[in-house]
Design an enzyme around this catalytic site. Sequence first.
Site, PDB file in Angstrom:
ATOM      1  N   TYR A  81      15.869  52.273  46.802  1.00  5.88           N
ATOM      2  CA  TYR A  81      14.477  52.685  46.522  1.00  5.88           C
ATOM      3  C   TYR A  81      13.479  51.688  47.104  1.00  5.88           C
ATOM      4  O   TYR A  81      12.424  52.071  47.621  1.00  5.88           O
ATOM      5  CB  TYR A  81      14.251  52.847  45.013  1.00  5.88           C
ATOM      6  CG  TYR A  81      14.918  54.095  44.451  1.00  5.88           C
ATOM      7  CD1 TYR A  81      14.463  55.355  44.811  1.00  5.88           C
ATOM      8  CD2 TYR A  81      15.996  54.005  43.583  1.00  5.88           C
ATOM      9  CE1 TYR A  81      15.069  56.497  44.318  1.00  5.88           C
ATOM     10  CE2 TYR A  81      16.615  55.152  43.080  1.00  5.88           C
ATOM     11  CZ  TYR A  81      16.142  56.389  43.450  1.00  5.88           C
ATOM     12  OH  TYR A  81      16.743  57.516  42.968  1.00  5.88           O
ATOM     13  N   ARG A  88      14.536  65.319  29.995  1.00  7.29           N
ATOM     14  CA  ARG A  88      15.031  66.484  30.708  1.00  7.29           C
ATOM     15  C   ARG A  88      14.864  67.775  29.940  1.00  7.29           C
ATOM     16  O   ARG A  88      13.777  68.298  29.863  1.00  7.29           O
ATOM     17  CB  ARG A  88      16.504  66.287  31.121  1.00  7.29           C
ATOM     18  CG  ARG A  88      16.675  65.318  32.246  1.00  7.29           C
ATOM     19  CD  ARG A  88      16.573  66.030  33.575  1.00  7.29           C
ATOM     20  NE  ARG A  88      16.218  65.124  34.644  1.00  7.29           N
ATOM     21  CZ  ARG A  88      16.959  64.896  35.711  1.00  7.29           C
ATOM     22  NH1 ARG A  88      18.120  65.491  35.832  1.00  7.29           N
ATOM     23  NH2 ARG A  88      16.536  64.102  36.648  1.00  7.29           N
ATOM     24  N   ARG A  99       6.312  63.341  24.606  1.00  3.26           N
ATOM     25  CA  ARG A  99       5.820  62.532  25.723  1.00  3.26           C
ATOM     26  C   ARG A  99       4.421  62.943  26.138  1.00  3.26           C
ATOM     27  O   ARG A  99       3.640  62.118  26.605  1.00  3.26           O
ATOM     28  CB  ARG A  99       6.784  62.635  26.900  1.00  3.26           C
ATOM     29  CG  ARG A  99       6.741  61.380  27.760  1.00  3.26           C
ATOM     30  CD  ARG A  99       7.618  61.499  28.971  1.00  3.26           C
ATOM     31  NE  ARG A  99       6.820  61.753  30.147  1.00  3.26           N
ATOM     32  CZ  ARG A  99       7.285  62.251  31.268  1.00  3.26           C
ATOM     33  NH1 ARG A  99       8.554  62.579  31.366  1.00  3.26           N
ATOM     34  NH2 ARG A  99       6.496  62.427  32.303  1.00  3.26           N
ATOM     35  N   ASP A 131      14.428  53.393  32.229  1.00  6.10           N
ATOM     36  CA  ASP A 131      14.722  53.859  33.585  1.00  6.10           C
ATOM     37  C   ASP A 131      15.249  52.685  34.398  1.00  6.10           C
ATOM     38  O   ASP A 131      14.998  51.522  34.052  1.00  6.10           O
ATOM     39  CB  ASP A 131      13.485  54.456  34.268  1.00  6.10           C
ATOM     40  CG  ASP A 131      13.869  55.218  35.535  1.00  6.10           C
ATOM     41  OD1 ASP A 131      14.253  56.397  35.430  1.00  6.10           O
ATOM     42  OD2 ASP A 131      13.835  54.618  36.626  1.00  6.10           O
ATOM     43  N   ARG A 161      21.631  61.400  31.066  1.00  4.36           N
ATOM     44  CA  ARG A 161      20.297  61.994  31.010  1.00  4.36           C
ATOM     45  C   ARG A 161      20.157  62.973  29.845  1.00  4.36           C
ATOM     46  O   ARG A 161      19.444  63.966  29.950  1.00  4.36           O
ATOM     47  CB  ARG A 161      19.940  62.687  32.332  1.00  4.36           C
ATOM     48  CG  ARG A 161      20.228  61.870  33.585  1.00  4.36           C
ATOM     49  CD  ARG A 161      19.467  60.563  33.594  1.00  4.36           C
ATOM     50  NE  ARG A 161      18.059  60.726  33.349  1.00  4.36           N
ATOM     51  CZ  ARG A 161      17.174  61.040  34.273  1.00  4.36           C
ATOM     52  NH1 ARG A 161      17.525  61.169  35.508  1.00  4.36           N
ATOM     53  NH2 ARG A 161      15.923  61.176  33.962  1.00  4.36           N
TER      54      ARG A 161
HETATM   55  O1  CP3 Z   1      19.013  60.237  28.754  1.00  6.68           O
HETATM   56  C1  CP3 Z   1      18.666  59.463  29.672  1.00  6.68           C
HETATM   57  O2  CP3 Z   1      19.481  59.186  30.522  1.00  6.68           O
HETATM   58  C2  CP3 Z   1      17.277  58.898  29.636  1.00  6.68           C
HETATM   59  C3  CP3 Z   1      17.118  57.556  30.207  1.00  6.68           C
HETATM   60  C4  CP3 Z   1      17.139  57.505  31.730  1.00  6.68           C
HETATM   61  C5  CP3 Z   1      16.025  57.807  32.583  1.00  6.68           C
HETATM   62  N1  CP3 Z   1      16.393  57.485  33.859  1.00  6.68           N
HETATM   63  C6  CP3 Z   1      14.697  58.314  32.158  1.00  6.68           C
HETATM   64  C7  CP3 Z   1      13.918  59.133  33.118  1.00  6.68           C
HETATM   65  C8  CP3 Z   1      18.191  57.061  32.546  1.00  6.68           C
HETATM   66  C9  CP3 Z   1      19.609  56.667  32.140  1.00  6.68           C
HETATM   67  C10 CP3 Z   1      17.698  57.053  33.875  1.00  6.68           C
HETATM   68  C11 CP3 Z   1      18.516  56.573  35.013  1.00  6.68           C
HETATM   69  C12 CP3 Z   1      18.040  56.777  36.381  1.00  6.68           C
HETATM   70  N2  CP3 Z   1      16.762  56.797  36.855  1.00  6.68           N
HETATM   71  C13 CP3 Z   1      18.903  56.913  37.485  1.00  6.68           C
HETATM   72  C14 CP3 Z   1      20.411  56.873  37.418  1.00  6.68           C
HETATM   73  C15 CP3 Z   1      20.943  58.161  36.885  1.00  6.68           C
HETATM   74  C16 CP3 Z   1      21.040  59.250  37.894  1.00  6.68           C
HETATM   75  O3  CP3 Z   1      20.470  60.306  37.598  1.00  6.68           O
HETATM   76  O4  CP3 Z   1      21.693  59.074  38.913  1.00  6.68           O
HETATM   77  C17 CP3 Z   1      18.121  57.069  38.633  1.00  6.68           C
HETATM   78  C18 CP3 Z   1      18.630  57.271  40.052  1.00  6.68           C
HETATM   79  C19 CP3 Z   1      16.764  56.977  38.222  1.00  6.68           C
HETATM   80  C20 CP3 Z   1      15.533  57.057  39.050  1.00  6.68           C
HETATM   81  C21 CP3 Z   1      14.740  58.237  38.644  1.00  6.68           C
HETATM   82  N3  CP3 Z   1      13.859  58.235  37.582  1.00  6.68           N
HETATM   83  C22 CP3 Z   1      14.785  59.549  39.187  1.00  6.68           C
HETATM   84  C23 CP3 Z   1      15.605  59.972  40.390  1.00  6.68           C
HETATM   85  C24 CP3 Z   1      13.911  60.344  38.425  1.00  6.68           C
HETATM   86  C25 CP3 Z   1      13.691  61.832  38.543  1.00  6.68           C
HETATM   87  C26 CP3 Z   1      12.343  62.216  39.024  1.00  6.68           C
HETATM   88  C27 CP3 Z   1      12.082  63.680  38.713  1.00  6.68           C
HETATM   89  O5  CP3 Z   1      11.053  63.950  38.082  1.00  6.68           O
HETATM   90  O6  CP3 Z   1      12.903  64.524  39.093  1.00  6.68           O
HETATM   91  C28 CP3 Z   1      13.346  59.504  37.424  1.00  6.68           C
HETATM   92  C29 CP3 Z   1      12.378  59.882  36.381  1.00  6.68           C
HETATM   93  C30 CP3 Z   1      12.901  59.839  34.979  1.00  6.68           C
HETATM   94  N4  CP3 Z   1      13.658  58.851  34.432  1.00  6.68           N
HETATM   95  C31 CP3 Z   1      12.615  60.790  33.973  1.00  6.68           C
HETATM   96  C32 CP3 Z   1      13.270  60.359  32.798  1.00  6.68           C
HETATM   97  C33 CP3 Z   1      13.288  61.021  31.461  1.00  6.68           C
HETATM   98  C34 CP3 Z   1      11.669  62.010  34.100  1.00  6.68           C
HETATM   99  C35 CP3 Z   1      12.195  63.151  34.782  1.00  6.68           C
HETATM  100  C36 CP3 Z   1      13.569  63.521  34.312  1.00  6.68           C
HETATM  101  O7  CP3 Z   1      13.720  63.838  33.131  1.00  6.68           O
HETATM  102  O8  CP3 Z   1      14.458  63.508  35.159  1.00  6.68           O
END
Ligand code: CP3
Length: 358
Positions: free
Chosen positions: A150, A30, A39, A75, A26
């Site tokens: 999910y 973030r 964004r 994602d 991530r």
């Molecule tokens: O650097 C990176 O890793 C960016 C690419 C990326 C995203 N999601 C973009 C994202 C990756 C590798 C993921 C993987 C992902 N998505 C996982 C596996 C990694 C882990 O953390 O266990 C999971 C379970 C998800 C599903 C998901 N998508 C969640 C739980 C969330 C968080 C929601 C929140 O707002 O807290 C997302 C949203 C998401 N995916 C964001 C991004 C940039 C936006 C919010 C954030 O930055 O967390």
Amino acid sequence: MHAGPSPFLDACRGRPSAHVPVWFMRQAGRSLPEYRELRGDRSILEAVRRPELAVEITLQPVRRYGVDAAILFSDIVVPLAATGVGVELVPGRGPVVADRFESRADLARLRPLDPEQDTGYVLDTVRALVSVLDVPLIGFAGAPFTVASYLVEGGPSRDLARTKALMHGDPSLFEALLERLADLALASLRSQVLAGASAVQLFDSWAGALTRHDYERFVLPASRRVLEGLADLDAPRIHFGVGTGELLDLMARAGADVVGVDWRVPLGSARERVGPGVSLQGNLDPAVCLAGAGPAEAEARRVLAEAEGRPGYVFNLGHGVLPGTDPDVLARIVELVHDEGRTDAPPGRGDPREHREP
Ligand code: CP3
């Protein structure tokens, strides 16, 4: 195009590397202010569908931190959304599925992925990235179990109660679901590698909720279908989950070149659990980064010491960067790992890795 030597790929392959490589799960999005600015009000899925944005967001942490690998901005729900499953990423919550997966009839809602047709924008992003990156690009997908959780829960869940109820209540349906999701992940990962990604990570973030028995019966065969399906490509396969200390050997057996370790398991124990010939990635507690540079550096040194200078090690966090993390702390960790991380001479006789590659 990344072409030269890569400490990251060397470490994934169990070879000694010029320095200990580091990247952060991530790392894109973030904590970076330049990400938030770029964004704007767009949803994540909208940003993913615009290659010029996704390329820039992927590059931002590489520039800022000097990490040894880039991870694609996408994602784990992208293949689902691209094949018509109604799913949204709700800020602060995560994936929310409009209609929960409940019965055999719902299998009909899951169709195979045609990567170029359905996710051409992802592949355009990958192709554009590999033409400008000078470090390897990591592609990724959600593992069948985590994506299933999910679909079945309808959103994030603390106990995965519905998922476990379906698994035990209708095992053959659950198997059929995981098989479809395995094919979705495999098609997506293969297309990312063929478009230029140098390595892949399979995120089974929530597999740690399971007993070994359930993991072995339901999850391992599906994840193996994904990982073994990539075996003919020259791209290391990283297999990661949270709270998976008791599953690390099984996660290696599913066909991983690298097993990701969360902060709970010391790297030495993890190495014993996965056995020889498998590299490790991890495992600084991401929460420590919130304590500031001093404490984060001290913990990073401790993690490096546990890696014991052995080849086959990639420094990372034990889970993703937490929101609110100061980017300067991450930059400092990269510097520290590059300055102080050591890889000793190649392992001696009898190491199975010596016979693994031509
Ligand atoms: O650097 C990176 O890793 C960016 C690419 C990326 C995203 N999601 C973009 C994202 C990756 C590798 C993921 C993987 C992902 N998505 C996982 C596996 C990694 C882990 O953390 O266990 C999971 C379970 C998800 C599903 C998901 N998508 C969640 C739980 C969330 C968080 C929601 C929140 O707002 O807290 C997302 C949203 C998401 N995916 C964001 C991004 C940039 C936006 C919010 C954030 O930055 O967390």
